[in-house]
Structure formats: structure tokens, C-alpha cells
Motif scaffolding. Structure first.
Motif, PDB file in Angstrom:
ATOM      1  N   HIS A  29     -10.029  -0.582   3.901  1.00 48.43           N
ATOM      2  CA  HIS A  29     -10.450   0.814   4.045  1.00 48.43           C
ATOM      3  C   HIS A  29      -9.370   1.637   4.765  1.00 48.43           C
ATOM      4  N   THR A  88      -7.092   0.057  -6.394  1.00 52.30           N
ATOM      5  CA  THR A  88      -8.116  -0.356  -5.427  1.00 52.30           C
ATOM      6  C   THR A  88      -9.210  -1.174  -6.087  1.00 52.30           C
ATOM      7  N   SER A 111      -9.716  -4.151  -1.409  1.00 52.35           N
ATOM      8  CA  SER A 111      -9.677  -2.791  -0.869  1.00 52.35           C
ATOM      9  C   SER A 111     -10.969  -2.403  -0.168  1.00 52.35           C
ATOM     10  N   ASP A 161     -15.303   4.788  -4.793  1.00 46.86           N
ATOM     11  CA  ASP A 161     -15.914   3.458  -4.904  1.00 46.86           C
ATOM     12  C   ASP A 161     -17.170   3.574  -5.746  1.00 46.86           C
ATOM     13  N   SER A 204      -6.934   4.698  -7.923  1.00 43.99           N
ATOM     14  CA  SER A 204      -8.256   4.062  -7.945  1.00 43.99           C
ATOM     15  C   SER A 204      -8.235   2.765  -8.747  1.00 43.99           C
ATOM     16  N   TRP A 247       0.842  -1.204   0.000  1.00 35.79           N
ATOM     17  CA  TRP A 247       0.000   0.000   0.000  1.00 35.79           C
ATOM     18  C   TRP A 247       0.875   1.252   0.000  1.00 35.79           C
ATOM     19  N   LEU A 287      -5.740   0.599   4.449  1.00 34.02           N
ATOM     20  CA  LEU A 287      -5.136   0.959   3.168  1.00 34.02           C
ATOM     21  C   LEU A 287      -4.826   2.450   3.119  1.00 34.02           C
TER      22      LEU A 287
END
Length: 538
Positions: free
Chosen positions: A97, A428, A433, A197, A425, A61, A100
Motif C-alpha cells: 500500500h 498492481t 500490492s 482495487d 493498475s 516501484w 508502493l
């Protein structure tokens, strides 16, 4: 898009998947493509740690966060936020969440000089903690990980800071998929959210349960809820082909999850309740009268009660919340199918605990062979699909605690923008993630292949997400105040119904409806009607 045109497109996608997996090749060999991309940040981060190389660690990460720091450096001078301390509230679900975020922001803290203090919450504790802060006016965080359904409770009460224009540019906000574009993330025309997300529920299922000689005797995963139930009952007493343990069918979570468990009943209900000619399915938009006790919702509750009565679930399913069904059951080899967010897809091939990566398939949620016309209260005998766009995704928001301190305000938005960047992004979306694809750029299949995913898996997994996002009859999440009050009390009443404290599905649904009416009256019916209509685009 008309439903029949959409359905024809989906049928074509399914037919092409097999041929694509067997015959499609890249114009350029994989080795050459990877070699040419060595200096590309996206290609680099997708090799950390690499699909099949085990679950990512904190070191991974941190590497990803550091490689994605260029957009921050373009807007912030080194050491510019020295002395600034920020408090960040978010989840620690499945050790993801916030954990990370810590890794991603390590290099950001070192470069900017800011320090972040963390408030970590389990999923079941999130809604009560946030609602308490809102109700008591004791917001004690500068940055919050939050979903769009809470925007009515926060932005609607003036608790958030408006997003600066430079942030929109840094995160390339125009790359978001259509259903996450404004009005999502906005309130009264002002932007507040950095999306991290794209939430919707899709179906994950075990392909080795189907086909010639399979334990179900079915050619394919059932497409309708009544068939899903029949399959689940028929599997009793059979043996799982992968684990050798007892086989089970569909995995419903029967325990609440701080309001988030209600989405899983919605998955069944939306197929029965979301009529193609009506944008509403939770409440009547003219009166806010709950629809949760109409024939559609009663049917969904009855479906679950039927499986409980048939003893078709794994032992002690009454204590299984959604985290259990996804991570302790399905990915670990228990159960033929479940609906869940995208975590199941990204974890199937990249989590150390998953045993189903080679046998998992994906699709939009099952449909129904009938749909309730809420205007007449009667059933229409026709096939209906209505994917549940559950929660509208997580986002990063900045609170009004920083609004009068420009240095702290810029620091908060810079941290949020780093977490919501375009390149980070992609990582993830591809690795465990807590988040699933939400940008148009996430649907570049070749990037996923270069990471180590095979084409058939990528087309199946990403296709189920894209087909749900774009479905013409998708069930939209309402951004209204108190939405999780509604969901939480619904979970409480469902638990009573599933435990046999209510005699029927109708009694259970009626109890939820009564509780929902009280919440609406407490918040204010007229304002809820106006906001509910707005959330549906009416």
C-alpha cells in the motif's frame, strides 16, 4: 442473469481450463510478441521484475511509476506544483500500500515539484484512526486511501472534494468492472473516488491435497461449507505433502482485525444468508433490524465453533488474524484452503515467502446446501452460492482541506490520478500490492502470460475474481455510515464466543445483534434505513 445460467457457464469454464492449459497456444510465438511490445508501457512494466524473479523492491516501484507518468505530463506542466505539500493517509499492510505509493509517486514528485508527507497505518489501526478524525472534525490529511464502505461517513458528512472531470478522463474510469461503477464512489450524484482495487473474497486452495492418493482422499476441493468442515476435521493427524509438517484444513482467522476480520465470517454466512430473491442479508431493509442472529448467521458461527471444538485449526489459531492466515500460514505452506482477497493470487507466484505457487488453485467461495429465507425465518433445502464482495475495493479520495486552494487541489487530484491510472493498475493487479483486478482491461490473459504467468493459473485466478464480481447472487457491501462500527463490535463479541465466554453460537449472535441495534439508534434509524436501501439498489 439467472443463477442456473451462470452456474452452467462456471461449470463450462472449469471443464475448459484443463484443455486450455494443455492445448491452447498463441497465434504469435511468445518471443515475437514480446519483441513487438517493447515500446508498450504495459508490456515493459509487467517485466519489472518479472514473475519468478523475486518480490518487487522499492527500485521496481519507482521504475513502474516513472514509466506510467505520461498521463500526468499531459495535464500538468513540469514544476507546476512547486512549494505544495500534501499529507497522504493510508495503510502499510504487509509492507505494501503506502510503501508502493511512495515508489510510484517518486517520479511524480520530481516532475511536479510537490512534496508528500505520509501517515502510515496498520490494518487494525485504520478504522479507529479514521473514525476519530471524523468524529472530532480533525481531518489532518489531504489525500486518503479508503474503501467505499466509508463513503457514508466521509462524503455523507461533506468531508471530501468532488472529482474534477479531467481526472475521470485521465484514469479512464469507464474501464472499471460493472460492480465498481457508480453509485460506488459517488454520493448524491457526485464522484469522489479513484478506484485502485476491486475487492471480493475468493477461495484459494491447495491442489496437492486432492486427487488420487491425496491426503484428503477427495477428488476435488469441497464445494460446500459442511464438506469443508468435514475435510478439516478428517485432516487431523496427517502430514502436509509439501512441507512435511502437520496438515490442516480450512483456515479461519479467529482474531479481529480492526473490523476487517468480520468479512471472513461473512464468507461463511453469505452462503447461508444471502437468498437469491432478497438483496439484503445483513439487516432488514425496512427496519434495520439485524439479521446477524438469524439461523443463517448462527450456522456460520457454529461452523467455526465446531472446528475450534474439534481442535482442527493450527495451534494458537485464536490469535491468528487474517494477515496471519494468508501470509504466515497459507502462502507459507500451512493449511488446505482459505478465503481471502486477491493478494493470495498475486503473491502465490511473485512473493519470496510463498511456497505454494505451483500447487494453488482458485474458485468462488464455497456455497451451502441450504439457505435461510429471512421473511419466514426457515431454511430452504437448496444449493446456494453468494460470493462476498468484501469492501468494494480501496480507492484514493481527496478531502475538502484542499477545496479552496486550486493549486493544492489540482496537485492532490493529480497524485491520486497517477496512482489510479490504467497502466499502473495492471502492475498492481499482477504483483504483490494489496490490490486485485478491478478493470475490464485486467482480464486480458495474454498480458499476464507475457509477464510470466502460465495460462491455466491466470484463467483460474482471474476467473475466480470475474465470476465473483458477476455472480447474480453476490453479497453486496453496504455503503452506510458506521459500517465499521458494526463490524468492529461484531469482532469483539465473536472473540468472546470463540473463547467460550458465550455458551452457544446463538448467544454470540444475539450479543452482536444487541450491539448493532444500539449503533443504529445512535446514528439514526430512519436515515440508516434510507441509505441501506439505496446501497442495495432498492
Amino acid at each position: 442473469m439467472k443463477v442456473e445460467i451462470y452456474n452452467a457457464m462456471i461449470s463450462r469454464r472449469r471443464l475448459l481450463q484443463g484443455a486450455t492449459a494443455l492445448g491452447a497456444t498463441m497465434a504469435m510465438p511468445m518471443t515475437a510478441r514480446v519483441a513487438l511490445a517493447q515500446n508498450d508501457v504495459r508490456a515493459q512494466i509487467l517485466q519489472i521484475p518479472g514473475v519468478g524473479a523475486g518480490a518487487p523492491t522499492d527500485a521496481d516501484w519507482q521504475k513502474v511509476g516513472e514509466l506510467c507518468l505520461a498521463p500526468t505530463k499531459a495535464n500538468v506542466a513540469e514544476g507546476e506544483f512547486a512549494g505544495v505539500e500534501l499529507t497522504f493517509m493510508g495503510l502499510n499492510n504487509q509492507n505494501l500500500h503506502n510503501l508502493l505509493f511512495r515508489g510510484f509517486l517518486k517520479s511524480w514528485e520530481a516532475y511536479t515539484g510537490a512534496k508528500i508527507n505520509w501517515i502510515d497505518l496498520a490494518q487494525a489501526d485504520y478504522n479507529p484512526r479514521l473514525q476519530q478524525a471524523i468524529a472530532t472534525g480533525t481531518v489532518d490529511f489531504d489525500i486518503i486511501e479508503m474503501g467505499a464502505p466509508f463513503e457514508g461517513d466521509t462524503a455523507g458528512r461533506g468531508l471530501l472534494d468532488e472529482m474534477p472531470d479531467w481526472v475521470k478522463t485521465q484514469i479512464e474510469a469507464d474501464d472499471l468492472v460493472a460492480y465498481l461503477q457508480p453509485p460506488v464512489g459517488t454520493w448524491n450524484g457526485k464522484s469522489y473516488r479513484i478506484t485502485i482495487d476491486g475487492d471480493c473474497h475468493t477461495l484459494a486452495y491447495r491442489k496437492d491435497y486432492f486427487g488420487d492418493g491425496s491426503i484428503t482422499g477427495l477428488a476435488d476441493m469441497p464445494r460446500h461449507w459442511d464438506e469443508v468442515n468435514a475435510m478439516s476435521v478428517a485432516l487431523k493427524g496427517k502430514t502436509d505433502p509439501l512441507t512435511g509438517l502437520p496438515a490442516h484444513g480450512f483456515l479461519d482467522p479467529l482474531k479481529g482485525w480492526g473490523g476487517f476480520g468480520f468479512y471472513f465470517l461473512e464468507d461463511r454466512a453469505s452462503a447461508y444468508a444471502k437468498h437469491p430473491d432478497d438483496p439484503a442479508w445483513l439487516f432488514d431493509p425496512e427496519t434495520m433490524k439485524p439479521r446477524v442472529n438469524n439461523p443463517a448467521w448462527v450456522q456460520a458461527i457454529q461452523d467455526v465453533m465446531d472446528l475450534i471444538k474439534a481442535d482442527a485449526y493450527p495451534a494458537d489459531q485464536i490469535n491468528a488474524d487474517p494477515g496471519t492466515t494468508a501470509f504466515s500460514q497459507f502462502l507459507a505452506g500451512t493449511g488446505a484452503a482459505l478465503t481471502w482477497w486477491g493478494d493470495v493470487g498475486s503473491s502465490a507466484r511473485t512473493s519470496d515467502t510463498s511456497v505454494v505457487g505451483d500447487v494453488v488453485g482458485f474458485d468462488i467461495n464455497p456455497g451451502a446446501k441450504k439457505v435461510c429465507n429471512s421473511k419466514t425465518g426457515t431454511w430452504e433445502e437448496k444449493e446456494n452460492f453468494a460470493p462476498n464482495l468484501a469492501y468494494l475495493g480501496w480507492g484514493i479520495y481527496v478531502t475538502n482541506r484542499v477545496s479552496n486552494d486550486e493549486k493544492k487541489r489540482k496537485a492532490a487530484w493529480s497524485a491520486a490520478a497517477h496512482l489510479g491510472g490504467k497502466d499502473i493498475s495492471l502492475w498492481t493487479a499482477a504483483y504483490p500490492s494489496g490490490f486485485q483486478p478491478y478493470r475490464n482491461s485486467h482480464f486480458n490473459f495474454e498480458e499476464w502470460e507475457a509477464a510470466g504467468y502460465d495460462r491455466a493459473f491466470v484463467e483460474d485466478y482471474l476467473g475466480s475474481n470475474r465470476d465473483s464480481y458477476n455472480h447474480p447472487n453476490a453479497a453486496i457491501e453496504p455503503r452506510i455510515p458506521g459500517i465499521f462500527q458494526y463490524y468492529s463490535v461484531a469482532e469483539d463479541e465473536l472473540a468472546k464466543g470463540f473463547a467460550g465466554q458465550y455458551a452457544t453460537a446463538q448467544e454470540t449472535a444475539d450479543a452482536i445483534a444487541v450491539a448493532w441495534e444500539k449503533i443504529t439508534d445512535q446514528i439514526g434509524r430512519d436515515s440508516q434505513i434510507a441509505l441501506y436501501k439505496a446501497s442495495l439498489g432498492m
